[in-house]
Design a protein around this motif. Structure first.
Motif, PDB file in Angstrom:
ATOM      1  N   ASP B 202      44.677  48.763  41.070  1.00 30.84           N
ATOM      2  CA  ASP B 202      45.549  47.596  41.211  1.00 30.84           C
ATOM      3  C   ASP B 202      44.766  46.319  40.883  1.00 30.84           C
ATOM      4  O   ASP B 202      45.220  45.461  40.138  1.00 30.84           O
ATOM      5  N   TYR B 203      43.566  46.249  41.437  1.00 29.94           N
ATOM      6  CA  TYR B 203      42.705  45.089  41.175  1.00 29.94           C
ATOM      7  C   TYR B 203      42.242  45.086  39.715  1.00 29.94           C
ATOM      8  O   TYR B 203      42.297  44.061  39.029  1.00 29.94           O
ATOM      9  N   LEU B 204      41.796  46.240  39.236  1.00 30.55           N
ATOM     10  CA  LEU B 204      41.259  46.339  37.877  1.00 30.55           C
ATOM     11  C   LEU B 204      42.300  45.948  36.830  1.00 30.55           C
ATOM     12  O   LEU B 204      42.016  45.172  35.900  1.00 30.55           O
ATOM     13  N   LEU B 205      43.518  46.444  37.006  1.00 29.80           N
ATOM     14  CA  LEU B 205      44.579  46.142  36.043  1.00 29.80           C
ATOM     15  C   LEU B 205      44.945  44.661  36.079  1.00 29.80           C
ATOM     16  O   LEU B 205      45.229  44.056  35.033  1.00 29.80           O
ATOM     17  N   ALA B 206      44.913  44.089  37.290  1.00 27.45           N
ATOM     18  CA  ALA B 206      45.201  42.653  37.397  1.00 27.45           C
ATOM     19  C   ALA B 206      44.143  41.839  36.648  1.00 27.45           C
ATOM     20  O   ALA B 206      44.457  40.901  35.917  1.00 27.45           O
ATOM     21  N   GLU B 207      42.879  42.238  36.807  1.00 24.87           N
ATOM     22  CA  GLU B 207      41.793  41.550  36.101  1.00 24.87           C
ATOM     23  C   GLU B 207      41.951  41.692  34.585  1.00 24.87           C
ATOM     24  O   GLU B 207      41.699  40.764  33.836  1.00 24.87           O
TER      25      GLU B 207
END
Lengths: 249, 210
Positions: B202-207
């Motif tokens: 979730d964090y990685l895709l947002a970044e």
């Protein structure tokens, strides 16, 4: 013909097989016996390529299956019917779907000829009318017989039985033994039976090996094993747990 | 497809509906004195599409779909059904694993679309029934800061989560060892690792995409 050469297998540091070798001739019924944990089922799984040996070779019909790719192994397995200890029926499928799955994969049968083969296979193990039942509705003995029906339905050249009579009552044990003998005679199948039931050995097999501590302790006919002076063999066939202790005193 | 997709709809609808409702109520509570109330529609829309629908649905489906797949394949392993498949010349990977991973990867985006709709609907219900927000204001807020990319981003998340959850579940199920204890362990490991992977992804895709 099955040929096994110098088979070794270790699981997590425990040596289960330590140089096992034997030959099973075409049409022969071959027994593998031994105490629980002696490596009988492990050995059988090597014969169908479900396990790969650390060292050694397994040959079936002059094909080295122990070093075969998955695709090539699939073609060899088409000739083998395997009966698992607890049936290993696919529990999301009915009895007939279990058998149909094998037939659709390994034969060109379809439609009514496929249904006829399912009915015929179930009839041969005395389970007519169970087509629509789920595995959870079957008793232990029935599951084993459906497992046999599934294996025999593909008309294999080899039949492997993993403890086919373990946990069954004497009558059902006799029924299964008769089935093994019947298919051997009717279909001229080369049969390997893993068991620790001496009744099955005396009744069914032509030749037997006894595994002990990962090696073959005895290799001969059921008549020979009765006469053996080997204490390990004697202890196994009589079931006398004190025999080796008495000898060491 | 039916098990992973259609039969997951009730739990997805339920969780999305209440996620949207609570987002609406909490944002209205925080806005109470200094932000116009029609902003609620914007907050609900963005929160649901970008984060809540994919994330909460992913976590819920980890429990429902991931645990079921791990237990199912794990049980097949310990009862020798996978060995039986192999002995019948089937490739267990293409017969058992591939259909589940493909079904998860395809069906998760559809479930997220349902979650998006239900989440926004839940937000609207809460805003119009328990606060001084009219339907016109809610839609105005929703449309003002709505970017179609947000919805597409949610779909990217859904596809990634679907693939990840089913792959982890299949892997742990396939390599189950031992009896019932092994199946339980495989199931628990699947849920724990999938949850960790979901929050990390979730964090990685947002970044990467925002």
């Amino acid at each position: 013909m099955i040929k096994v050469n110098d088979l070794h297998k270790t699981f997590e540091g425990k040596q289960v097989l330590r140089g096992v070798g034997f030959t099973v001739n075409t049409g022969e019924t071959f027994g593998i016996i031994g105490k629980s944990g002696s490596g009988k089922s492990v050995l059988l799984k090597h014969l169908i390529g479900l396990l790969k040996p650390d060292v050694g070779e397994v040959w079936i019909d002059d094909k080295l299956i122990s070093a075969m790719s998955f695709r090539k192994l699939q073609r060899v397995r088409e000739k083998i019917g395997m009966v698992f200890q607890f049936g290993a029926l696919f529990d999301s499928m009915t009895v007939s779907e279990n058998i149909e799955l094998a037939l659709k994969k390994l034969t060109k049968l379809s439609g009514s000829s496929l249904n006829d083969r399912v009915t015929e296979s179930l009839a041969s193990v005395g389970l007519e009318g169970t087509e629509k039942l789920m595995p959870s509705e079957l008793s232990g003995g029935m599951k084993k017989r459906v497992g046999i029906a599934r294996a025999i339905a593909i008309k294999p050249e080899y039949m492997f039985y993993d403890e086919p009579t373990t946990g069954l009552d004497p009558v059902m044990t006799d029924t299964i033994n008769r089935l093994i003998k019947k298919f051997k005679t009717d279909e001229r199948i080369t049969t390997v039976v893993v068991t620790h039931e001496m009744l099955t050995v005396y009744d069914v097999v032509d030749r037997v090996i006894l595994l002990h501590e990962g090696k073959i302790q005895f290799d001969g006919t059921p008549e020979d094993i009765k006469k053996s002076d080997d204490l390990v063999v004697k202890q196994f066939i009589t079931g006398d747990s004190t025999l080796l202790l008495q000898e060491s005193r | 497809m039916i098990y992973i997709g259609a039969r997951s709809i009730p739990i997805v609808v339920l969780t999305a509906l209440f996620s949207g409702m609570v987002t609406s109520v909490q944002s209205a509570y925080q806005f109470s004195s200094w932000v116009p109330s029609w902003y609620v529609g914007s907050v609900v829309g963005n929160s649901v599409l970008l984060e809540l629908a994919p994330m909460i649905t992913g976590l819920v489906l980890t429990g429902r779909v991931g645990a079921t797949i791990a237990a199912e394949i794990g049980t097949m392993r310990v009862t020798e059904q996978i060995d039986a498949l192999e002995s019948l010349s089937f490739d267990p990977v293409s017969f058992l694993i591939l259909p589940r991973v493909v079904a998860g990867t395809i069906m998760f985006p559809f479930l997220i679309i349902i979650a998006d709709v239900c989440g926004v609907f839940g937000g609207w219900v809460a805003a119009t029934t328990s606060m001084d927000v009219t339907t016109y204001e809610f839609i105005k807020g929703f449309k003002t800061w709505f970017h179609p990319w947000d919805a597409w981003f949610g779909m990217i998340k859904a596809t990634t989560f679907g693939f990840t959850i089913t792959s982890i579940a299949c892997y742990h199920g396939y390599y189950t060892r031992g009896g019932a204890l092994g199946v339980g362990k495989a199931t628990t490991t699947t849920v724990v690792i999938s949850c960790v992977c979901i929050v990390f992804l979730d964090y990685l895709l947002a970044e990467l995409f925002l």
